[in-house]
Each structure stands twice: as C-alpha cells, then as structure tokens.
Design a protein around this motif. Sequence first.
Motif, mmCIF file in Angstrom:
data_model
loop_
_atom_site.group_PDB
_atom_site.id
_atom_site.type_symbol
_atom_site.label_atom_id
_atom_site.label_comp_id
_atom_site.label_asym_id
_atom_site.label_seq_id
_atom_site.Cartn_x
_atom_site.Cartn_y
_atom_site.Cartn_z
ATOM 1 N N HIS A 30 0.498 -1.407 0.085
ATOM 2 C CA HIS A 30 -0.298 -0.073 0.171
ATOM 3 C C HIS A 30 0.831 1.476 0.021
ATOM 4 O O HIS A 30 0.504 2.405 -0.341
ATOM 5 C CB HIS A 30 -1.015 -0.031 0.785
ATOM 6 N N THR A 43 -5.103 4.061 5.452
ATOM 7 C CA THR A 43 -3.408 4.114 5.641
ATOM 8 C C THR A 43 -3.572 3.726 6.949
ATOM 9 O O THR A 43 -2.614 3.253 8.529
ATOM 10 C CB THR A 43 -2.529 4.774 4.766
ATOM 11 N N VAL A 58 0.016 7.675 -1.737
ATOM 12 C CA VAL A 58 -1.679 7.167 -1.523
ATOM 13 C C VAL A 58 -2.466 7.480 -2.587
ATOM 14 O O VAL A 58 -1.974 8.842 -3.698
ATOM 15 C CB VAL A 58 -2.363 7.529 -0.288
#
Length: 533
Positions: free
Chosen positions: A81, A100, A528
């Motif tokens: 991620h 996250t 992200v």
Amino acid sequence: MNSKLVNVSLSIGLVAVFVTCYVLLIILFVNASALHLDSLVVVQNWLLTPYVVVNVVTTLLASAALAFAIECVDHALWLNHLNPINGVGLARNPVTVKETSRLAQWTVSALGRLNYIIFGRSYALKFGGLLLLAATIAPGPVLQAGISQKDKTSSQTLITPHSVDVWTPWITLGNSQYRAGSATDLPLYSAALASNQNLELPVTQVCSNNTCSVTTRSAALFAQCTSRTLANTEQRMGRTSCSNTYESQVPLVENYCSTITPSLCANLTCGDPAVYANFLTGPDPSCEQTSGDYLANSTCNTLPGTWATIFAVWVGGTDSLSKKGNPNIVNLVDCSIEYGNVTLSQKGAAPPTIDRSTFEKSQYLLSGYSSNIANVRQYVWHQAVNEATKNTPYDFTLRLGSTGWNAMYLSAAAEGLLGEGASNNAEYVARQIERNFDWATLAAFAREPNASDITRTITTTTRVYVFRPANLAILIVPLLGTLLACWGRLRVGSREEVPGYDPVAIARRGRALMGGDTGYEKYTLLHVADTRI
C-alpha cells in the motif's frame, strides 16, 4: 546480515510456536500420557498441572497468533500500500490516507483493532481482528473447563491354593477321637456361644488395609433350617402342673418328630418337673433305619454332603419369673446340616462375611478326605443320639420344677439360643442356628486361612485427570483469526522496505519522497491513491 532473511526467520519462528502450541494442546487432550509427565496425568501436589500448562500454552498461542498477524498486516501495509513500484508512481495496491492510518493503528493498538471493526474497509481483517481479540480471552477458560478429575481403579489378583487339608481348622484333639464317649465339638460350641451373643467375628491377617480384599472357597458345615408351630392344647406342655382334665400326679407326654429324619423324635411333658424344651442331634437321612446304632452309624453314611440333623421342640412362657414367651404354641425347628464349600469375603481388616447363596454340597464322602474329619461326625454328631452323650450345642433337655429350678440356666448354649424364659420363637431360632454354623465357618477360616483357596485382590485407586477433546474446538478461533488477518497479506520485506515504526527511518523516507532535506518541513507519505476516506 540480510534484514529480509531475519524477518523471514522471525515469521517462521512465530509459525513454529503457533503450530507447537496446537500440537501440545491436542496431545494433552487426546493422549496426555504421551507427554511423559506424570503430573499431567495423575493428580499430584506439583506446580506443572494441566491447568497451568493450558494457561501458559494458550497465552503463548494467542501471543504468537497476534504477533504473526501484526507482522502480516505491517509488511503488507508497506509493501502493498505505501511503497511505490520500482520507487516511482503509485504503490502496488494503494489505499486511502484514512485506511492507511487505520491499518497502521491496527498493528500497534488493541483499540485500533476494535476501531477497525467499525470503520475499516477489509471484512477479512475486521473479523480476523475480532477473532484474535477473542483468542486472547476464550481458549484458556474453555480448555480448562474440559479438564476434570476422577478416581481410576486398578487391581492385581493373586491366587493361593490351600496348602493343608480343607477340614484342618475344624478338627481338634477333642472332637476327632472317641475318648470313651467324651468327644465334644468344642470349636462349634465356641462359635455358637459367640454367635448367640452377637460377638464380633475373628479377623484373619490375610489383608492389612482397605486396598486389599480376599475371596475364598472354604470348607463349610452349612445349616438349612425350617420352622413351624403347633397349638399347645390347654397350655399343657411345659407346665409343672397338668391341666385339670388330667390327674396332676400323672405326667403327660407328647412326642414330636423331625420331618427330615422321621425317626428322630423328642417329647415335651407336663408335671413336676416338666420338660419344656428338647433339642436332639441325629445322623443324616441315610442312617434313618439304624439311627442310634453305633455299628450302623459308622457305616451307613452313604449320602455325600450330608452331615447331621437337628430337631428342636419347645414351649415358651413356662417360667413364671420371666413372664416372656408364648405358652399357647409349641415351636418346632428342623435343620439339615450339610458339608461342602462356600464363598467367604474379607475387605481389609474388617471381619469376613459369608455368601450363603454360594454354598455347594460336597460330592464326596468324608472318607475321601485326607484328614480325619469323618471321625468328628462319627464320634460327636452321630453318637449324640445316645442318651448318655450330648456333646453338641444342639442336644439338650430343659426341665422346669415347681420350686423354680430351671435347667436352662445351667446351659449357656441353651439360654443363648432360646433366650431368657425360652422366649425366642421358632423362626428366630431357625435363623440363629444357621448363623451359628456360618459363624463357625468364618472362624475356621480365620484360624487356618491356608486351608482355603484364596483369591487376594490388591486394589489401587489413583486420582487422574480426564480431558474432553471436544473442547479443542475453541482452537479454531486463533487459527481462523490468523488466516483472516493474513489473507492476501502474506509478504515479508527487508528492513529498508518495511521500516516499521522507527521514527528516523520514516522521517528519512518522507524526506526522500518529498525530494528535499530542508529541516523541519511537514513530511507527508506520498503515493496514496487519494485523500478520500
């Protein structure tokens, strides 16, 4: 050292601990003896009990499961991620900023794992976290509830055959020789007196405590008695003064005969003195036609297992001083005495007991035994029909005089059997004679236990743990929790790829991602997907 290799080794170690805990718990509940620790099988006053083992192992299991799940989520967070592919662009599987943050909190805080159940996006991780939380609480108590205790009994049996003739304890110098008619069965006299007084039976030393029990097949003289009553017409029998129907100077006599050996008859009288009780001991039924004949008695015993006959008749309530008993009835008792063997039992140091239902009549004549037991029957029991010899406890005549003289109180055997004033009824006396002979058999065993075939059983009772394997089903909770938490996240990176929560490493990564090193600028993790929740 290669930091990735270290991380792989740590993960393998956690899995090994996890599997080992499962194996230990399964072995403990399925076959605890396989662990070769007595304290896990037998209840002992020692620290390492199954309860302690379950508590420790389930705690270790829950810790290993949680640590491995955290390792999976932590590495997947960085590798899937956050880290850009080839250092450029988006991550392999980008997530939102808030997801996250929630994943990061999941790995470091129990509260974060609870928060993720409500707000997180991954259903697998939601349920995995919930199960891992349950794994820290439930397995220990549930498994301990599956442990109980019970008494386990084991026994060891030792059989000892008789080493002397089975009739040895029944024979004495006083009853095995004729002795000019003075032969007397003193062992049976002693047994009758003790039994009539309800004295405690003698105890043989074949057992010392309650872990030991003994059963034997012992030689026995066995009495089987029947009782009946007749009307004492006008209360005549046993009275020192006859009824007005008769002249008081003329004694009245009535005869009564045995139903087993009809030639064995006794009488009661009225008059002064009056015969109110008459007990006779006679030969066995095979001697019926020659009863009382000395030569015939020595040769007529042709029925194996038969010993003698006892016939008794009496009237109670004849002693005006005792005021006990019923003068209106005549009591009659018939007893067949047989020889054979019977089962005796003794538990520890308690008195032995007899099981009357196990008596087996002998199939052999007394002449077939190596001992001189045949002499006891011949010189005592069969010669007792002669008027001059009354050498058993069951051959006596009781008379009552108008002066108060009473023959009962000259005989302990008679008084013990009939009771004060001859007040005991026919049924009681019949059963008491049976008890007398049972007592004699038990006393013979106590005197000479090696004349019996003895089966000695040593019983050991041990308190052991009992495990219920069905309770192992609770172990599905940490296993399923770990699988769900690690589903799709089973990756291991190096120290450089997965900095964990080292502030310096994270700060450096942030600077590098920003493209500068300008002191205290606000660092933001890039790559992200977007800033949405």
